[in-house]
Design a protein around this motif. Structure first.
Motif, PDB file in Angstrom:
ATOM      1  N   LEU A  20      26.253  -1.430 -27.377  1.00 26.04           N
ATOM      2  CA  LEU A  20      26.004  -1.913 -26.021  1.00 26.04           C
ATOM      3  C   LEU A  20      27.017  -3.003 -25.660  1.00 26.04           C
ATOM      4  O   LEU A  20      27.614  -2.973 -24.573  1.00 26.04           O
ATOM      5  N   GLY A  21      27.227  -3.953 -26.554  1.00 22.74           N
ATOM      6  CA  GLY A  21      28.194  -5.018 -26.308  1.00 22.74           C
ATOM      7  C   GLY A  21      29.594  -4.472 -26.091  1.00 22.74           C
ATOM      8  O   GLY A  21      30.307  -4.898 -25.180  1.00 22.74           O
ATOM      9  N   LYS A  22      29.986  -3.519 -26.901  1.00 20.64           N
ATOM     10  CA  LYS A  22      31.316  -2.910 -26.763  1.00 20.64           C
ATOM     11  C   LYS A  22      31.443  -2.180 -25.431  1.00 20.64           C
ATOM     12  O   LYS A  22      32.448  -2.304 -24.734  1.00 20.64           O
ATOM     13  N   SER A  23      30.408  -1.434 -25.054  1.00 17.90           N
ATOM     14  CA  SER A  23      30.423  -0.688 -23.797  1.00 17.90           C
ATOM     15  C   SER A  23      30.508  -1.636 -22.594  1.00 17.90           C
ATOM     16  O   SER A  23      31.302  -1.419 -21.670  1.00 17.90           O
ATOM     17  N   ILE A  24      29.700  -2.687 -22.604  1.00 18.68           N
ATOM     18  CA  ILE A  24      29.723  -3.669 -21.509  1.00 18.68           C
ATOM     19  C   ILE A  24      31.105  -4.318 -21.426  1.00 18.68           C
ATOM     20  O   ILE A  24      31.677  -4.475 -20.349  1.00 18.68           O
ATOM     21  N   SER A  25      31.665  -4.680 -22.577  1.00 20.70           N
ATOM     22  CA  SER A  25      32.979  -5.309 -22.628  1.00 20.70           C
ATOM     23  C   SER A  25      34.054  -4.405 -22.034  1.00 20.70           C
ATOM     24  O   SER A  25      34.880  -4.840 -21.233  1.00 20.70           O
ATOM     25  N   GLU A  26      34.038  -3.146 -22.423  1.00 16.85           N
ATOM     26  CA  GLU A  26      35.044  -2.199 -21.926  1.00 16.85           C
ATOM     27  C   GLU A  26      34.905  -1.948 -20.431  1.00 16.85           C
ATOM     28  O   GLU A  26      35.898  -1.813 -19.718  1.00 16.85           O
ATOM     29  N   LYS A  27      33.674  -1.903 -19.945  1.00 13.47           N
ATOM     30  CA  LYS A  27      33.448  -1.603 -18.519  1.00 13.47           C
ATOM     31  C   LYS A  27      33.730  -2.810 -17.627  1.00 13.47           C
ATOM     32  O   LYS A  27      34.330  -2.672 -16.568  1.00 13.47           O
ATOM     33  N   LEU A  28      33.277  -3.992 -18.039  1.00 11.89           N
ATOM     34  CA  LEU A  28      33.452  -5.187 -17.211  1.00 11.89           C
ATOM     35  C   LEU A  28      34.844  -5.802 -17.360  1.00 11.89           C
ATOM     36  O   LEU A  28      35.315  -6.473 -16.449  1.00 11.89           O
ATOM     37  N   ARG A  29      35.448  -5.612 -18.539  1.00 12.81           N
ATOM     38  CA  ARG A  29      36.750  -6.211 -18.848  1.00 12.81           C
ATOM     39  C   ARG A  29      36.715  -7.727 -18.646  1.00 12.81           C
ATOM     40  O   ARG A  29      37.692  -8.344 -18.228  1.00 12.81           O
ATOM     41  N   HIS A  30      35.560  -8.311 -18.956  1.00 10.41           N
ATOM     42  CA  HIS A  30      35.374  -9.759 -18.864  1.00 10.41           C
ATOM     43  C   HIS A  30      36.191 -10.404 -19.972  1.00 10.41           C
ATOM     44  O   HIS A  30      36.144  -9.967 -21.117  1.00 10.41           O
ATOM     45  N   ILE A  31      36.939 -11.464 -19.658  1.00  8.01           N
ATOM     46  CA  ILE A  31      37.885 -12.014 -20.632  1.00  8.01           C
ATOM     47  C   ILE A  31      37.374 -13.247 -21.368  1.00  8.01           C
ATOM     48  O   ILE A  31      38.110 -13.856 -22.127  1.00  8.01           O
ATOM     49  N   ALA A  32      36.147 -13.618 -21.127  1.00  7.46           N
ATOM     50  CA  ALA A  32      35.633 -14.824 -21.786  1.00  7.46           C
ATOM     51  C   ALA A  32      34.260 -14.532 -22.384  1.00  7.46           C
ATOM     52  O   ALA A  32      33.935 -13.397 -22.698  1.00  7.46           O
ATOM     53  N   ASN A  33      33.463 -15.568 -22.518  1.00  6.23           N
ATOM     54  CA  ASN A  33      32.137 -15.435 -23.112  1.00  6.23           C
ATOM     55  C   ASN A  33      31.161 -14.853 -22.094  1.00  6.23           C
ATOM     56  O   ASN A  33      31.170 -15.222 -20.924  1.00  6.23           O
ATOM     57  N   LEU A  34      30.322 -13.945 -22.541  1.00  7.55           N
ATOM     58  CA  LEU A  34      29.280 -13.365 -21.689  1.00  7.55           C
ATOM     59  C   LEU A  34      27.985 -13.363 -22.488  1.00  7.55           C
ATOM     60  O   LEU A  34      27.843 -12.638 -23.468  1.00  7.55           O
ATOM     61  N   ASP A  35      27.056 -14.205 -22.074  1.00  7.53           N
ATOM     62  CA  ASP A  35      25.754 -14.324 -22.729  1.00  7.53           C
ATOM     63  C   ASP A  35      24.820 -13.276 -22.124  1.00  7.53           C
ATOM     64  O   ASP A  35      24.714 -13.168 -20.907  1.00  7.53           O
ATOM     65  N   MET A  36      24.171 -12.488 -22.976  1.00  6.33           N
ATOM     66  CA  MET A  36      23.275 -11.441 -22.478  1.00  6.33           C
ATOM     67  C   MET A  36      21.912 -11.563 -23.126  1.00  6.33           C
ATOM     68  O   MET A  36      21.801 -11.786 -24.320  1.00  6.33           O
ATOM     69  N   ASP A  37      20.876 -11.409 -22.308  1.00  6.74           N
ATOM     70  CA  ASP A  37      19.511 -11.300 -22.810  1.00  6.74           C
ATOM     71  C   ASP A  37      19.137  -9.835 -22.778  1.00  6.74           C
ATOM     72  O   ASP A  37      19.223  -9.190 -21.730  1.00  6.74           O
ATOM     73  N   VAL A  38      18.743  -9.306 -23.934  1.00  2.77           N
ATOM     74  CA  VAL A  38      18.434  -7.886 -24.059  1.00  2.77           C
ATOM     75  C   VAL A  38      17.069  -7.727 -24.725  1.00  2.77           C
ATOM     76  O   VAL A  38      16.802  -8.354 -25.754  1.00  2.77           O
ATOM     77  N   PHE A  39      16.224  -6.911 -24.139  1.00  3.22           N
ATOM     78  CA  PHE A  39      14.951  -6.541 -24.755  1.00  3.22           C
ATOM     79  C   PHE A  39      15.119  -5.176 -25.407  1.00  3.22           C
ATOM     80  O   PHE A  39      15.733  -4.277 -24.827  1.00  3.22           O
ATOM     81  N   MET A  40      14.588  -5.021 -26.603  1.00  2.00           N
ATOM     82  CA  MET A  40      14.573  -3.721 -27.265  1.00  2.00           C
ATOM     83  C   MET A  40      13.168  -3.152 -27.150  1.00  2.00           C
ATOM     84  O   MET A  40      12.200  -3.797 -27.561  1.00  2.00           O
ATOM     85  N   VAL A  41      13.051  -1.962 -26.571  1.00  2.00           N
ATOM     86  CA  VAL A  41      11.768  -1.272 -26.444  1.00  2.00           C
ATOM     87  C   VAL A  41      11.948   0.115 -27.046  1.00  2.00           C
ATOM     88  O   VAL A  41      12.731   0.921 -26.544  1.00  2.00           O
ATOM     89  N   ASP A  42      11.254   0.374 -28.142  1.00  2.00           N
ATOM     90  CA  ASP A  42      11.375   1.658 -28.838  1.00  2.00           C
ATOM     91  C   ASP A  42      12.831   2.023 -29.106  1.00  2.00           C
ATOM     92  O   ASP A  42      13.273   3.127 -28.833  1.00  2.00           O
ATOM     93  N   LYS A  43      13.579   1.034 -29.602  1.00  2.00           N
ATOM     94  CA  LYS A  43      14.994   1.198 -29.977  1.00  2.00           C
ATOM     95  C   LYS A  43      15.926   1.440 -28.785  1.00  2.00           C
ATOM     96  O   LYS A  43      17.065   1.838 -28.964  1.00  2.00           O
ATOM     97  N   THR A  44      15.425   1.198 -27.568  1.00  2.00           N
ATOM     98  CA  THR A  44      16.251   1.317 -26.363  1.00  2.00           C
ATOM     99  C   THR A  44      16.490  -0.084 -25.811  1.00  2.00           C
ATOM    100  O   THR A  44      15.534  -0.824 -25.584  1.00  2.00           O
ATOM    101  N   PRO A  45      17.780  -0.447 -25.594  1.00  2.00           N
ATOM    102  CA  PRO A  45      18.054  -1.787 -25.071  1.00  2.00           C
ATOM    103  C   PRO A  45      17.923  -1.837 -23.544  1.00  2.00           C
ATOM    104  O   PRO A  45      18.341  -0.908 -22.842  1.00  2.00           O
TER     105      PRO A  45
END
Length: 106
Positions: A20-45
């Motif tokens: 998920l982190g890699k996918s978000i990074s590639e799509k947003l192309r954000h160049i600095a720190n990105l803090d994310m809150d993620v809930f896992m429900v039945d192995k789905t983020p």
């Protein structure tokens, strides 16, 4: 979490979150720190929020071996960044502690 602040955390190896982190990074192309809150429900983020800042959970990454501020300074100085300072140690368990301090001069 308590009052929106991360109080306790453990670094774990989770391929779903890494992907998920890699996918978000590639799509947003954000160049600095990105803090994310993620809930896992039945192995789905599920992403609750993304903040372009150092969040309250960063100290846990830092204590687990990630030194992002040092990497950022090196990048700004066009210096190489050793991968070791961006690699977390798995299984690090930490807790923030708040202590009452008497400021009176007695």
């Amino acid at each position: 979490m308590r009052s929106g602040e991360t109080d306790c955390a453990e670094t774990v190896s989770n391929s779903v979150l890494k992907d998920l982190g890699k996918s978000i990074s590639e799509k947003l192309r954000h160049i600095a720190n990105l803090d994310m809150d993620v809930f896992m429900v039945d192995k789905t983020p599920y992403i609750l929020e993304m903040n372009a800042r150092f969040g309250g959970g960063y100290p846990f990454s830092h204590i687990a071996g990630v030194n992002l501020p040092k990497a950022i300074v090196n990048w700004l100085q066009n210096k190489d960044v050793d991968k070791s300072i961006l690699t977390e140690k798995i299984g690090v368990f930490a807790h923030k502690d708040i202590e009452i301090v008497n400021m009176n001069k007695i």
